[in-house]
Design a protein around this motif. Structure first.
Motif, PDB file in Angstrom:
ATOM      1  N   GLN A 214       0.859  -1.178   0.000  1.00 24.19           N
ATOM      2  CA  GLN A 214       0.000   0.000   0.000  1.00 24.19           C
ATOM      3  C   GLN A 214       0.899   1.232   0.000  1.00 24.19           C
ATOM      4  O   GLN A 214       1.888   1.302   0.726  1.00 24.19           O
ATOM      5  N   ILE A 215       0.550   2.221  -0.817  1.00 28.21           N
ATOM      6  CA  ILE A 215       1.330   3.452  -0.895  1.00 28.21           C
ATOM      7  C   ILE A 215       0.648   4.521  -0.062  1.00 28.21           C
ATOM      8  O   ILE A 215      -0.556   4.742  -0.186  1.00 28.21           O
ATOM      9  N   THR A 216       1.444   5.176   0.810  1.00 26.33           N
ATOM     10  CA  THR A 216       0.912   6.247   1.650  1.00 26.33           C
ATOM     11  C   THR A 216       1.845   7.448   1.582  1.00 26.33           C
ATOM     12  O   THR A 216       3.028   7.322   1.269  1.00 26.33           O
ATOM     13  N   PHE A 217       1.306   8.619   1.870  1.00 24.47           N
ATOM     14  CA  PHE A 217       2.126   9.818   1.982  1.00 24.47           C
ATOM     15  C   PHE A 217       2.611   9.922   3.421  1.00 24.47           C
ATOM     16  O   PHE A 217       1.815   9.879   4.352  1.00 24.47           O
ATOM     17  N   GLY A 218       3.913  10.083   3.583  1.00 29.24           N
ATOM     18  CA  GLY A 218       4.488  10.222   4.908  1.00 29.24           C
ATOM     19  C   GLY A 218       4.615  11.660   5.367  1.00 29.24           C
ATOM     20  O   GLY A 218       4.823  11.921   6.549  1.00 29.24           O
TER      21      GLY A 218
ATOM     22  N   GLU B 248       7.123  -2.879   6.280  1.00 32.37           N
ATOM     23  CA  GLU B 248       6.240  -4.043   6.189  1.00 32.37           C
ATOM     24  C   GLU B 248       5.608  -4.081   4.802  1.00 32.37           C
ATOM     25  O   GLU B 248       6.327  -4.181   3.831  1.00 32.37           O
ATOM     26  N   ARG B 249       4.311  -3.964   4.664  1.00 33.44           N
ATOM     27  CA  ARG B 249       3.660  -4.024   3.346  1.00 33.44           C
ATOM     28  C   ARG B 249       3.232  -2.630   2.880  1.00 33.44           C
ATOM     29  O   ARG B 249       2.305  -2.486   2.091  1.00 33.44           O
ATOM     30  N   SER B 250       3.932  -1.609   3.357  1.00 29.72           N
ATOM     31  CA  SER B 250       3.626  -0.231   2.950  1.00 29.72           C
ATOM     32  C   SER B 250       4.834   0.412   2.289  1.00 29.72           C
ATOM     33  O   SER B 250       5.975   0.132   2.644  1.00 29.72           O
ATOM     34  N   VAL B 251       4.550   1.281   1.342  1.00 31.59           N
ATOM     35  CA  VAL B 251       5.540   2.168   0.752  1.00 31.59           C
ATOM     36  C   VAL B 251       5.158   3.555   1.233  1.00 31.59           C
ATOM     37  O   VAL B 251       4.055   4.031   0.972  1.00 31.59           O
ATOM     38  N   VAL B 252       6.060   4.188   1.973  1.00 27.52           N
ATOM     39  CA  VAL B 252       5.783   5.503   2.540  1.00 27.52           C
ATOM     40  C   VAL B 252       6.555   6.543   1.737  1.00 27.52           C
ATOM     41  O   VAL B 252       7.790   6.541   1.715  1.00 27.52           O
ATOM     42  N   LEU B 253       5.815   7.425   1.057  1.00 27.70           N
ATOM     43  CA  LEU B 253       6.436   8.476   0.257  1.00 27.70           C
ATOM     44  C   LEU B 253       6.840   9.619   1.185  1.00 27.70           C
ATOM     45  O   LEU B 253       6.014  10.162   1.903  1.00 27.70           O
ATOM     46  N   THR B 254       8.127   9.956   1.166  1.00 24.83           N
ATOM     47  CA  THR B 254       8.620  11.023   2.044  1.00 24.83           C
ATOM     48  C   THR B 254       8.832  12.326   1.294  1.00 24.83           C
ATOM     49  O   THR B 254       8.715  13.395   1.879  1.00 24.83           O
ATOM     50  N   ASP B 255       9.184  12.239   0.015  1.00 21.97           N
ATOM     51  CA  ASP B 255       9.402  13.423  -0.820  1.00 21.97           C
ATOM     52  C   ASP B 255       9.033  13.073  -2.254  1.00 21.97           C
ATOM     53  O   ASP B 255       9.367  11.979  -2.726  1.00 21.97           O
ATOM     54  N   VAL B 256       8.377  13.992  -2.925  1.00 23.29           N
ATOM     55  CA  VAL B 256       8.107  13.843  -4.357  1.00 23.29           C
ATOM     56  C   VAL B 256       8.564  15.141  -5.005  1.00 23.29           C
ATOM     57  O   VAL B 256       8.068  16.215  -4.673  1.00 23.29           O
TER      58      VAL B 256
END
Length: 112
Positions: free
Chosen positions: A18-22, A95-103
């Protein structure tokens, strides 16, 4: 969209991340890069939900001072996905997450 219509989030397979914004900056950058590179962002999304930790020419670990990031007392190996025109998505897996820290909509100075 009318008030009765609501966007449906893409469902995930059990094996996908799952992709989330950090951060709020990552969320704003995500909006900006989606507006300018929609198809490339879709390709990135597909790659990051399936296999975000595999290295290739487009997706790989960061180096030097940017290699690690600490969030909530836990240190993670930071990675980047390279879009066209120098745009970058920085993230870490948890774990099963992708946390976006900067775009970034263009090549960030800190990696030149």
């Amino acid at each position: 969209m009318s008030p009765r219509q609501t966007s449906v989030p893409r469902p995930l397979r059990r094996s996908e991340y799952q992709i989330t914004f950090g951060t709020s900056n990552a969320q704003q950058g995500g909006t900006d890069v989606l507006a300018t590179q929609g198809n490339a962002v879709v390709a990135a999304w597909e790659r990051l939900t399936v296999d975000p930790l595999a290295d290739d020419t487009t997706c790989h670990g960061m180096k030097g001072d940017l290699e690690f990031i600490t969030r909530a007392g836990k240190t993670h190996r930071r990675r980047q996905y390279e879009l066209s025109n120098g745009a970058r998505i920085w993230f870490y897996g948890d774990e099963r997450s992708v946390v976006l820290t900067d775009v970034h909509t263009h090549h960030p100075n800190s990696t030149k």
